[in-house]
Motif scaffolding. Structure first.
Motif, PDB file in Angstrom:
ATOM      1  N   VAL A  22     -10.138 -16.878  -0.848  1.00  0.00           N
ATOM      2  CA  VAL A  22     -11.354 -17.312  -1.542  1.00  0.00           C
ATOM      3  C   VAL A  22     -10.984 -18.108  -2.797  1.00  0.00           C
ATOM      4  O   VAL A  22     -11.530 -19.183  -3.046  1.00  0.00           O
ATOM      5  CB  VAL A  22     -12.253 -16.110  -1.892  1.00  0.00           C
ATOM      6  N   ARG A  46     -16.465 -15.170  -4.422  1.00  0.00           N
ATOM      7  CA  ARG A  46     -17.043 -16.395  -3.857  1.00  0.00           C
ATOM      8  C   ARG A  46     -18.359 -16.738  -4.560  1.00  0.00           C
ATOM      9  O   ARG A  46     -18.596 -17.886  -4.947  1.00  0.00           O
ATOM     10  CB  ARG A  46     -17.273 -16.233  -2.351  1.00  0.00           C
ATOM     11  N   PRO A  95     -13.882 -10.112  -2.357  1.00  0.00           N
ATOM     12  CA  PRO A  95     -13.928 -11.529  -2.006  1.00  0.00           C
ATOM     13  C   PRO A  95     -15.341 -12.110  -2.055  1.00  0.00           C
ATOM     14  O   PRO A  95     -15.527 -13.230  -2.525  1.00  0.00           O
ATOM     15  CB  PRO A  95     -13.375 -11.574  -0.585  1.00  0.00           C
ATOM     16  N   SER A  96     -16.342 -11.358  -1.622  1.00  0.00           N
ATOM     17  CA  SER A  96     -17.711 -11.893  -1.625  1.00  0.00           C
ATOM     18  C   SER A  96     -18.235 -12.064  -3.046  1.00  0.00           C
ATOM     19  O   SER A  96     -18.928 -13.049  -3.345  1.00  0.00           O
ATOM     20  CB  SER A  96     -18.658 -11.011  -0.803  1.00  0.00           C
ATOM     21  N   GLU A 137      -7.996 -11.206   1.436  1.00  0.00           N
ATOM     22  CA  GLU A 137      -9.027 -12.248   1.572  1.00  0.00           C
ATOM     23  C   GLU A 137      -9.367 -12.856   0.215  1.00  0.00           C
ATOM     24  O   GLU A 137      -9.748 -14.016   0.113  1.00  0.00           O
ATOM     25  CB  GLU A 137     -10.276 -11.644   2.223  1.00  0.00           C
ATOM     26  N   LEU A 148     -17.577 -17.899  -8.176  1.00  0.00           N
ATOM     27  CA  LEU A 148     -16.946 -19.223  -8.182  1.00  0.00           C
ATOM     28  C   LEU A 148     -17.972 -20.307  -7.842  1.00  0.00           C
ATOM     29  O   LEU A 148     -17.969 -21.371  -8.458  1.00  0.00           O
ATOM     30  CB  LEU A 148     -15.762 -19.250  -7.216  1.00  0.00           C
ATOM     31  N   ASP A 149     -18.845 -20.026  -6.900  1.00  0.00           N
ATOM     32  CA  ASP A 149     -19.911 -20.980  -6.564  1.00  0.00           C
ATOM     33  C   ASP A 149     -20.861 -21.182  -7.734  1.00  0.00           C
ATOM     34  O   ASP A 149     -21.465 -22.250  -7.881  1.00  0.00           O
ATOM     35  CB  ASP A 149     -20.700 -20.507  -5.338  1.00  0.00           C
ATOM     36  N   GLU A 201      -9.390 -21.537  -1.772  1.00  0.00           N
ATOM     37  CA  GLU A 201     -10.374 -22.509  -1.283  1.00  0.00           C
ATOM     38  C   GLU A 201     -11.217 -23.096  -2.411  1.00  0.00           C
ATOM     39  O   GLU A 201     -11.649 -24.239  -2.331  1.00  0.00           O
ATOM     40  CB  GLU A 201     -11.290 -21.855  -0.244  1.00  0.00           C
ATOM     41  N   ALA A 202     -11.424 -22.323  -3.479  1.00  0.00           N
ATOM     42  CA  ALA A 202     -12.197 -22.804  -4.621  1.00  0.00           C
ATOM     43  C   ALA A 202     -11.323 -23.559  -5.620  1.00  0.00           C
ATOM     44  O   ALA A 202     -11.829 -24.125  -6.587  1.00  0.00           O
ATOM     45  CB  ALA A 202     -12.882 -21.631  -5.317  1.00  0.00           C
TER      46      ALA A 202
END
Length: 70
Positions: A38, A14, A10-11, A34, A17-18, A41-42
């Motif tokens: 992630v 994230r 997940p990290s 999780e 995706l960011d 939310e994206a």
């Protein structure tokens, strides 16, 4: 160009995706739930793939005899 991320983390998803990735590809078939949150939310699609081995501690283990032919 469209960018996807292949990960079970997940990290990592994230972060990617960011940074502009638009799709998450998970070869563990959601070993860590999780990852779905992630991606959601994206607003990114989440592809769940089958691994040819049992996922143990984040790594696939071989499926004995799976690709052996008589």
């Amino acid at each position: 160009a469209l960018v996807s991320i292949d990960t079970t983390s997940p990290s990592v998803a994230r972060f990617a995706l960011d940074a502009g990735a638009v799709l998450v590809n998970d070869v563990s078939c959601l070993l860590d739930p999780e990852l779905a949150r992630v991606a959601h939310e994206a607003g990114a699609p989440l592809v769940q793939m089958h691994s040819r081995g049992l996922m143990v501690e984040g790594s696939p283990r071989p499926m004995t005899g799976f690709s052996e032919y008589p």
